[in-house]
Scaffold this motif. Structure first.
Motif, PDB file in Angstrom:
ATOM      1  N   GLU A 110       3.502  32.519 -16.790  1.00 53.84           N
ATOM      2  CA  GLU A 110       4.394  33.392 -17.560  1.00 53.84           C
ATOM      3  C   GLU A 110       4.492  32.964 -19.025  1.00 53.84           C
ATOM      4  O   GLU A 110       4.767  33.790 -19.896  1.00 53.84           O
ATOM      5  CB  GLU A 110       5.782  33.408 -16.920  1.00 53.84           C
ATOM      6  N   GLN A 111       4.299  31.676 -19.283  1.00 56.29           N
ATOM      7  CA  GLN A 111       4.345  31.237 -20.676  1.00 56.29           C
ATOM      8  C   GLN A 111       3.085  31.598 -21.423  1.00 56.29           C
ATOM      9  O   GLN A 111       3.109  31.834 -22.626  1.00 56.29           O
ATOM     10  CB  GLN A 111       4.569  29.723 -20.747  1.00 56.29           C
ATOM     11  N   ARG A 112       1.965  31.637 -20.719  1.00 56.25           N
ATOM     12  CA  ARG A 112       0.699  31.863 -21.407  1.00 56.25           C
ATOM     13  C   ARG A 112       0.332  33.325 -21.511  1.00 56.25           C
ATOM     14  O   ARG A 112      -0.433  33.716 -22.391  1.00 56.25           O
ATOM     15  CB  ARG A 112      -0.419  31.116 -20.681  1.00 56.25           C
ATOM     16  N   ARG A 130      -1.331  33.263 -27.333  1.00 57.39           N
ATOM     17  CA  ARG A 130      -2.288  34.134 -26.664  1.00 57.39           C
ATOM     18  C   ARG A 130      -3.692  33.566 -26.659  1.00 57.39           C
ATOM     19  O   ARG A 130      -4.497  33.856 -25.799  1.00 57.39           O
ATOM     20  CB  ARG A 130      -2.274  35.516 -27.295  1.00 57.39           C
ATOM     21  N   SER A 143       4.290  33.972 -24.888  1.00 55.97           N
ATOM     22  CA  SER A 143       2.978  34.535 -24.635  1.00 55.97           C
ATOM     23  C   SER A 143       2.335  35.038 -25.925  1.00 55.97           C
ATOM     24  O   SER A 143       1.141  34.963 -26.101  1.00 55.97           O
ATOM     25  CB  SER A 143       3.084  35.679 -23.624  1.00 55.97           C
ATOM     26  N   ARG A 144       3.126  35.558 -26.862  1.00 58.45           N
ATOM     27  CA  ARG A 144       2.543  36.032 -28.116  1.00 58.45           C
ATOM     28  C   ARG A 144       2.017  34.863 -28.934  1.00 58.45           C
ATOM     29  O   ARG A 144       0.955  34.915 -29.503  1.00 58.45           O
ATOM     30  CB  ARG A 144       3.606  36.774 -28.929  1.00 58.45           C
ATOM     31  N   VAL A 194      -4.595  30.643 -26.022  1.00 66.04           N
ATOM     32  CA  VAL A 194      -4.801  29.569 -25.047  1.00 66.04           C
ATOM     33  C   VAL A 194      -5.442  30.144 -23.798  1.00 66.04           C
ATOM     34  O   VAL A 194      -4.983  31.135 -23.257  1.00 66.04           O
ATOM     35  CB  VAL A 194      -3.457  28.930 -24.685  1.00 66.04           C
ATOM     36  N   SER A 234      12.412  35.560 -18.612  1.00 68.50           N
ATOM     37  CA  SER A 234      11.374  36.479 -19.057  1.00 68.50           C
ATOM     38  C   SER A 234      11.392  36.686 -20.569  1.00 68.50           C
ATOM     39  O   SER A 234      10.380  36.967 -21.173  1.00 68.50           O
ATOM     40  CB  SER A 234      11.518  37.821 -18.348  1.00 68.50           C
ATOM     41  N   ARG A 263      15.304  37.785 -12.516  1.00 66.66           N
ATOM     42  CA  ARG A 263      14.026  37.674 -13.207  1.00 66.66           C
ATOM     43  C   ARG A 263      13.515  39.054 -13.595  1.00 66.66           C
ATOM     44  O   ARG A 263      12.666  39.627 -12.943  1.00 66.66           O
ATOM     45  CB  ARG A 263      13.017  36.970 -12.326  1.00 66.66           C
ATOM     46  N   ARG A 264      14.078  39.606 -14.674  1.00 69.61           N
ATOM     47  CA  ARG A 264      13.617  40.903 -15.169  1.00 69.61           C
ATOM     48  C   ARG A 264      13.312  40.780 -16.651  1.00 69.61           C
ATOM     49  O   ARG A 264      13.853  39.910 -17.322  1.00 69.61           O
ATOM     50  CB  ARG A 264      14.698  41.964 -14.952  1.00 69.61           C
ATOM     51  N   PRO A 265      12.451  41.657 -17.146  1.00 75.20           N
ATOM     52  CA  PRO A 265      12.132  41.569 -18.581  1.00 75.20           C
ATOM     53  C   PRO A 265      13.403  41.628 -19.415  1.00 75.20           C
ATOM     54  O   PRO A 265      14.295  42.426 -19.141  1.00 75.20           O
ATOM     55  CB  PRO A 265      11.266  42.805 -18.831  1.00 75.20           C
ATOM     56  N   LEU A 290       5.091  38.968 -15.754  1.00 73.66           N
ATOM     57  CA  LEU A 290       6.244  38.491 -14.998  1.00 73.66           C
ATOM     58  C   LEU A 290       5.848  38.495 -13.526  1.00 73.66           C
ATOM     59  O   LEU A 290       5.427  39.539 -13.003  1.00 73.66           O
ATOM     60  CB  LEU A 290       7.453  39.400 -15.215  1.00 73.66           C
ATOM     61  N   THR A 332       9.555  33.977 -22.046  1.00 69.66           N
ATOM     62  CA  THR A 332       8.170  34.170 -21.619  1.00 69.66           C
ATOM     63  C   THR A 332       7.419  35.051 -22.606  1.00 69.66           C
ATOM     64  O   THR A 332       6.314  34.762 -23.003  1.00 69.66           O
ATOM     65  CB  THR A 332       8.141  34.841 -20.230  1.00 69.66           C
ATOM     66  N   ARG A 333       8.051  36.133 -23.035  1.00 71.49           N
ATOM     67  CA  ARG A 333       7.336  37.056 -23.912  1.00 71.49           C
ATOM     68  C   ARG A 333       7.071  36.412 -25.266  1.00 71.49           C
ATOM     69  O   ARG A 333       5.991  36.553 -25.816  1.00 71.49           O
ATOM     70  CB  ARG A 333       8.166  38.324 -24.096  1.00 71.49           C
TER      71      ARG A 333
END
Lengths: 199, 147
Positions: free
Chosen positions: A36-38, B142, B138-139, B144, B131, B124-126, A42, B134-135
């Motif tokens: 989820e981090q990469r 990216r 992830s940005r 990696v 979460s 655990r919802r956006p 979800l 997490t977003r």
């Protein structure tokens, strides 16, 4: 990149291993948090695919189900096997559940082929997915070995208690009657059901 | 610098004392006392006649937890976990310790399936708790790659 371990085939004297790598034997499961981090994903579920194990005197291993929600647009490519032809059972054992990967977009739900016409449910490249799409990725269960009605009843009860299958499946697949929660063997009823099925 | 290290094992409690300046190394071994790990430590300290106030470093380790996990001698425990992830303790690492041993078995999970329950929070919802970070993560990362 997403790999999923699957159920191992039943062995001559032991059940198949649940959710392990076979061809990629030195791989490990990604942790939910790292995925989820990469990636903009979800994870909504990571658990056993039930009941995916092929029944047998020794049962196959269980496959794994991973449910993902896309938090961003993405492209999907896949190179998988055993989506149409399941892992087969041996010497009277049943087949394991095949692999599958399904997409849900709004009210539409189906394989990648059904939704995007890519020609194969398991092999395709560069399918454009959208934020909000949901994926259900399932790895197959292993095939069973030997007749399921020869499966040790106590071992079936252990599987019910462990949550690998429910009491209805225990009776349907193995002719073993399990009562109560989390489950106890009804030996007399099991003997009757097995006798009625020719054991 | 005078350093002292103690390891409390299931059978013995080992003590090592090392002086950086004199290069003096002393050690001793005392019996561990089941369920009272401190007694083995105190016995070892007494046997070596160590003055705690003369020490610069006191390091302490134990294999008691490892033993507990290996021998499964701990209390009967349950697990409350995020809904949808009750099986993870059982799935483990999907790794085979002995890839060439066809008879190898996975270890049973510390908590059996009937005692692993989902918490009902469903959070655990956006856009909520994990979460959201997490977003962002992830940005930023990216590029990696992951196996």
């Amino acid at each position: 990149m997403h790999y999923t371990a699957g159920g191992g085939g039943a062995r001559a004297s032991r059940d198949g291993l649940d959710g392990v790598w076979w061809t990629l034997a030195n791989c490990k499961l990604d942790s939910v948090e790292i995925v989820e981090q990469r990636f903009p994903l979800l994870l909504e579920r990571e658990g056993w695919q039930r009941p995916s194990a092929g029944p047998g005197r020794q049962r196959g291993g269980l496959g794994i189900e991973r449910r993902l929600l896309l938090l961003d647009d993405a492209r999907a490519s896949a190179l998988n096997d055993r989506h149409k032809l399941p892992p087969w059972g041996l010497f009277g054992g049943g087949d394991g559940e095949p692999c599958s990967q399904r997409v849900r977009r709004g009210t539409r739900e189906g394989s990648f082929d059904e939704l995007f016409g890519v020609g194969s449910p398991s092999k395709f490249a560069n399918v454009q997915l959208e934020r909000g799409d949901r994926l259900v990725l399932r790895s197959g269960g292993g095939g069973g070995y030997g007749p399921p009605l020869d499966h040790e009843p106590d071992a079936v009860v252990r599987d019910v208690v462990e949550g690998y299958l429910d009491a209805d499946e225990a009776e349907r697949l193995y002719a073993v009657v399990v009562r109560g929660d989390p489950g106890e063997l009804d030996a007399a009823a099991t003997a009757d059901v097995r006798a009625a099925r020719g054991r | 610098v005078r350093r002292l290290g103690i390891d409390v094992g299931g059978t013995f409690t080992d003590l090592v004392l090392y002086d950086d300046e004199t290069l003096e190394l002393r050690r001793c071994k005392a019996l561990s006392v089941p369920n009272r790990p401190e007694e083995g430590v105190l016995a070892a300290l007494a046997a070596l006649d160590v003055e705690l106030r003369e020490l610069d470093l006191f390091m302490h380790g134990t294999t008691l937890v490892t033993n507990l996990v290996l021998l499964r001698t701990g209390a009967r425990v349950g697990l409350l976990t995020t809904s949808g992830f009750e099986d993870l303790l059982d799935i483990q690492l999907t790794y085979r310790d002995e890839p060439y041993d066809l008879q190898w078995e996975k270890r049973a999970p510390l908590v059996p399936g009937a005692l692993r329950l989902a918490s009902s929070s469903g959070s655990r919802r956006p856009g909520r708790c994990s979460s959201r970070s997490t977003r962002r993560g992830s940005r930023r990362r990216r590029g990696v790659s992951s196996s």
